[in-house]
Design a protein around this motif. Structure first.
Motif, PDB file in Angstrom:
ATOM      1  N   GLU A 106     -23.588 -25.572  20.603  1.00  6.39           N
ATOM      2  CA  GLU A 106     -25.054 -25.597  20.695  1.00  6.39           C
ATOM      3  C   GLU A 106     -25.716 -24.916  19.504  1.00  6.39           C
ATOM      4  OE1 GLU A 106     -28.521 -24.705  24.057  1.00  6.39           O
ATOM      5  OE2 GLU A 106     -26.413 -24.288  24.465  1.00  6.39           O
ATOM      6  N   LEU A 107     -26.767 -25.555  18.994  1.00  3.93           N
ATOM      7  CA  LEU A 107     -27.602 -24.998  17.930  1.00  3.93           C
ATOM      8  C   LEU A 107     -29.051 -25.322  18.254  1.00  3.93           C
ATOM      9  CD1 LEU A 107     -28.275 -23.817  15.131  1.00  3.93           C
ATOM     10  CD2 LEU A 107     -27.726 -26.039  14.142  1.00  3.93           C
ATOM     11  N   ASN A 108     -29.841 -24.297  18.550  1.00  2.00           N
ATOM     12  CA  ASN A 108     -31.247 -24.517  18.857  1.00  2.00           C
ATOM     13  C   ASN A 108     -32.096 -23.439  18.189  1.00  2.00           C
ATOM     14  OD1 ASN A 108     -31.148 -22.201  20.583  1.00  2.00           O
ATOM     15  ND2 ASN A 108     -30.302 -23.493  22.209  1.00  2.00           N
ATOM     16  N   VAL A 109     -33.363 -23.385  18.525  1.00  2.00           N
ATOM     17  CA  VAL A 109     -34.271 -22.442  17.858  1.00  2.00           C
ATOM     18  C   VAL A 109     -33.897 -20.992  18.123  1.00  2.00           C
ATOM     19  CG1 VAL A 109     -36.230 -24.028  17.792  1.00  2.00           C
ATOM     20  CG2 VAL A 109     -35.878 -22.600  19.815  1.00  2.00           C
ATOM     21  N   ASN A 110     -33.106 -20.750  19.161  1.00  2.00           N
ATOM     22  CA  ASN A 110     -32.715 -19.385  19.496  1.00  2.00           C
ATOM     23  C   ASN A 110     -31.384 -18.978  18.864  1.00  2.00           C
ATOM     24  OD1 ASN A 110     -34.978 -18.933  21.268  1.00  2.00           O
ATOM     25  ND2 ASN A 110     -33.964 -20.233  22.765  1.00  2.00           N
ATOM     26  N   THR A 111     -30.728 -19.891  18.162  1.00  2.00           N
ATOM     27  CA  THR A 111     -29.450 -19.585  17.526  1.00  2.00           C
ATOM     28  C   THR A 111     -29.690 -18.686  16.314  1.00  2.00           C
ATOM     29  OG1 THR A 111     -28.549 -21.724  18.235  1.00  2.00           O
ATOM     30  CG2 THR A 111     -27.368 -20.555  16.478  1.00  2.00           C
ATOM     31  N   SER A 112     -28.985 -17.570  16.269  1.00  2.00           N
ATOM     32  CA  SER A 112     -29.174 -16.628  15.161  1.00  2.00           C
ATOM     33  C   SER A 112     -28.454 -17.117  13.911  1.00  2.00           C
ATOM     34  CB  SER A 112     -28.643 -15.247  15.547  1.00  2.00           C
ATOM     35  OG  SER A 112     -27.231 -15.277  15.666  1.00  2.00           O
ATOM     36  N   ALA A 113     -28.904 -16.649  12.764  1.00  2.00           N
ATOM     37  CA  ALA A 113     -28.273 -17.006  11.493  1.00  2.00           C
ATOM     38  C   ALA A 113     -26.815 -16.548  11.468  1.00  2.00           C
ATOM     39  CB  ALA A 113     -29.051 -16.390  10.338  1.00  2.00           C
ATOM     40  N   ASP A 114     -26.513 -15.439  12.143  1.00  2.00           N
ATOM     41  CA  ASP A 114     -25.146 -14.918  12.168  1.00  2.00           C
ATOM     42  C   ASP A 114     -24.191 -15.856  12.890  1.00  2.00           C
ATOM     43  OD1 ASP A 114     -26.031 -12.676  10.818  1.00  2.00           O
ATOM     44  OD2 ASP A 114     -26.220 -11.445  12.628  1.00  2.00           O
ATOM     45  N   ALA A 115     -24.724 -16.715  13.761  1.00  2.00           N
ATOM     46  CA  ALA A 115     -23.877 -17.615  14.545  1.00  2.00           C
ATOM     47  C   ALA A 115     -23.557 -18.916  13.816  1.00  2.00           C
ATOM     48  CB  ALA A 115     -24.549 -17.931  15.883  1.00  2.00           C
ATOM     49  N   LEU A 116     -24.244 -19.192  12.726  1.00  2.00           N
ATOM     50  CA  LEU A 116     -24.078 -20.472  12.038  1.00  2.00           C
ATOM     51  C   LEU A 116     -22.688 -20.664  11.418  1.00  2.00           C
ATOM     52  CD1 LEU A 116     -27.571 -20.915  10.310  1.00  2.00           C
ATOM     53  CD2 LEU A 116     -26.779 -21.809  12.516  1.00  2.00           C
ATOM     54  N   PRO A 117     -22.106 -19.654  10.758  1.00  2.00           N
ATOM     55  CA  PRO A 117     -20.789 -19.877  10.140  1.00  2.00           C
ATOM     56  C   PRO A 117     -19.733 -20.373  11.124  1.00  2.00           C
ATOM     57  CG  PRO A 117     -21.751 -17.869   9.282  1.00  2.00           C
ATOM     58  CD  PRO A 117     -22.646 -18.321  10.416  1.00  2.00           C
ATOM     59  N   ALA A 118     -19.748 -19.857  12.360  1.00  2.00           N
ATOM     60  CA  ALA A 118     -18.751 -20.275  13.344  1.00  2.00           C
ATOM     61  C   ALA A 118     -18.882 -21.756  13.692  1.00  2.00           C
ATOM     62  CB  ALA A 118     -18.882 -19.422  14.610  1.00  2.00           C
ATOM     63  N   LEU A 119     -20.098 -22.278  13.613  1.00  2.00           N
ATOM     64  CA  LEU A 119     -20.311 -23.693  13.930  1.00  2.00           C
ATOM     65  C   LEU A 119     -19.650 -24.606  12.903  1.00  2.00           C
ATOM     66  CD1 LEU A 119     -24.087 -23.564  14.976  1.00  2.00           C
ATOM     67  CD2 LEU A 119     -22.080 -23.601  16.469  1.00  2.00           C
ATOM     68  N   LEU A 120     -19.455 -24.090  11.703  1.00  2.00           N
ATOM     69  CA  LEU A 120     -18.853 -24.899  10.639  1.00  2.00           C
ATOM     70  C   LEU A 120     -17.344 -24.707  10.513  1.00  2.00           C
ATOM     71  CD1 LEU A 120     -21.543 -24.468   7.824  1.00  2.00           C
ATOM     72  CD2 LEU A 120     -21.193 -26.448   9.315  1.00  2.00           C
ATOM     73  N   GLU A 121     -16.761 -23.812  11.300  1.00  2.00           N
ATOM     74  CA  GLU A 121     -15.327 -23.548  11.177  1.00  2.00           C
ATOM     75  C   GLU A 121     -14.461 -24.798  11.379  1.00  2.00           C
ATOM     76  OE1 GLU A 121     -14.382 -20.304  13.733  1.00  2.00           O
ATOM     77  OE2 GLU A 121     -15.316 -18.794  12.430  1.00  2.00           O
ATOM     78  N   PRO A 122     -14.761 -25.647  12.383  1.00  2.00           N
ATOM     79  CA  PRO A 122     -13.949 -26.867  12.526  1.00  2.00           C
ATOM     80  C   PRO A 122     -14.007 -27.759  11.288  1.00  2.00           C
ATOM     81  CG  PRO A 122     -15.162 -26.439  14.536  1.00  2.00           C
ATOM     82  CD  PRO A 122     -15.715 -25.499  13.502  1.00  2.00           C
ATOM     83  N   LEU A 123     -15.153 -27.817  10.625  1.00  2.00           N
ATOM     84  CA  LEU A 123     -15.267 -28.639   9.418  1.00  2.00           C
ATOM     85  C   LEU A 123     -14.501 -28.020   8.266  1.00  2.00           C
ATOM     86  CD1 LEU A 123     -18.277 -28.974  11.021  1.00  2.00           C
ATOM     87  CD2 LEU A 123     -18.435 -30.691   9.236  1.00  2.00           C
ATOM     88  N   LEU A 124     -14.539 -26.720   8.150  1.00  2.00           N
ATOM     89  CA  LEU A 124     -13.785 -26.048   7.089  1.00  2.00           C
ATOM     90  C   LEU A 124     -12.285 -26.199   7.316  1.00  2.00           C
ATOM     91  CD1 LEU A 124     -15.953 -22.830   6.712  1.00  2.00           C
ATOM     92  CD2 LEU A 124     -15.767 -24.744   5.089  1.00  2.00           C
ATOM     93  N   ALA A 125     -11.896 -26.441   8.579  1.00  2.00           N
ATOM     94  CA  ALA A 125     -10.486 -26.676   8.902  1.00  2.00           C
ATOM     95  C   ALA A 125     -10.079 -28.133   8.694  1.00  2.00           C
ATOM     96  CB  ALA A 125     -10.203 -26.256  10.341  1.00  2.00           C
ATOM     97  N   GLY A 126     -11.039 -28.966   8.270  1.00  2.00           N
ATOM     98  CA  GLY A 126     -10.723 -30.349   7.945  1.00  2.00           C
ATOM     99  C   GLY A 126     -11.221 -31.394   8.916  1.00  2.00           C
ATOM    100  N   GLN A 127     -11.896 -30.975   9.995  1.00  2.00           N
ATOM    101  CA  GLN A 127     -12.379 -31.926  10.996  1.00  2.00           C
ATOM    102  C   GLN A 127     -13.793 -32.393  10.653  1.00  2.00           C
ATOM    103  OE1 GLN A 127     -12.446 -30.339  14.979  1.00  2.00           O
ATOM    104  NE2 GLN A 127     -13.082 -32.260  15.928  1.00  2.00           N
ATOM    105  N   ASP A 128     -14.050 -33.698  10.791  1.00  2.00           N
ATOM    106  CA  ASP A 128     -15.411 -34.204  10.636  1.00  2.00           C
ATOM    107  C   ASP A 128     -16.244 -33.807  11.849  1.00  2.00           C
ATOM    108  OD1 ASP A 128     -14.728 -35.409   8.253  1.00  2.00           O
ATOM    109  OD2 ASP A 128     -14.423 -37.394   9.128  1.00  2.00           O
TER     110      ASP A 128
END
Length: 250
Positions: free
Chosen positions: A73-95
């Motif tokens: 989940e990513l909405n208006v209440n999501t903190s900037a600190d939480a954003l990197p974790a959302l991209l971890e699957p992509l950094l691991a090679g997953q679309d």
């Protein structure tokens, strides 16, 4: 190698059930096919994303069951600190796919910050074709499509809202620029009244409601005409309906 972050378009509202493929008129087949193969989504609302994927599956089989698809989940209440974790699957090679509650992600949408972070981490970002209520409104308004500005929400305080309308009308007049706004749907009436009474009588105002839906309604006319219609009780059928407001100063 990082995966690709796809910006996945959504419908602009719920369909009426009159067709077997409610996405056919607004989402290209290639976009549905690409969406169907993704196993990871970053969504403004996981529940409505699952409902959307069910609609996709009516014409293109999903590569995984909906229960197997991971949705963060990513909405208006999501903190900037939480954003990197959302991209971890992509950094691991997953679309992955970023999907908004309605329309295209990252435009009038909290996903923009995630897209910016993806660029800094070397993740390829691919926007997919789909409906944007803002562009559809500009197209249909008859106002200046060469120069326009989206201003998000205006102040809810009546005095501050009127002051902002006057400021933007001055800008519209000096730059010949169309101004766009959105509003919380239950306050649509208050915004139209403020525009109709606060703008120059000759300023053109467009109201675009339920774009791309069966109940779509688009109307452009001078502020004076809107004001007289509102005084006569002729209010547009836009209460609690997603609406884009536009004006171009005379």
């Amino acid at each position: 190698m990082p995966g690709i972050l796809y910006l996945v378009p959504n419908m602009l509202g719920t369909h009426d059930g009159s067709t077997n493929d409610p996405l056919a008129a607004v989402i290209p087949t290639e976009v549905k096919a690409l969406t169907a193969r993704l196993g990871y989504f970053i969504a403004e609302n996981p529940k409505t994303t699952r409902a959307y994927l069910k609609l996709v599956s009516q014409s293109v089989p999903l590569a995984r069951t909906i229960q197997e698809i991971r949705i963060s989940e990513l909405n208006v209440n999501t903190s900037a600190d939480a954003l990197p974790a959302l991209l971890e699957p992509l950094l691991a090679g997953q679309d992955g796919g970023l999907i908004s509650e309605a329309g295209v992600p990252a435009v009038a949408d909290p996903g923009a910050n995630l897209v910016r972070l993806a660029h800094t981490k070397g993740i390829t970002v691919r926007p997919l074709v789909g409906p944007s209520s803002l562009l559809l409104a500009v197209m249909a308004s008859g106002l200046n499509g060469q120069s326009f500005a989206f201003n998000g929400y205006l102040p809810t305080d009546a005095a501050q809202r009127l002051k902002r309308i006057k400021t933007l009308e001055d800008r519209s007049r000096s730059e010949k620029q169309t101004q766009l706004f959105i509003e919380t749907p239950y306050r649509n009436g208050a915004l139209l009244e403020a525009m109709a009474s606060g703008c120059n009588p000759a300023t053109l105002i467009c109201i675009a409601t339920d774009l791309s839906l069966a109940s779509e309604a688009i109307k452009t006319q001078p502020a004076a005409k809107w004001k007289s219609e509102l005084a006569a009780g002729k209010t547009p059928d836009f209460h609690k309906k997603p609406t884009v407001f536009l004006f171009l100063a005379a």
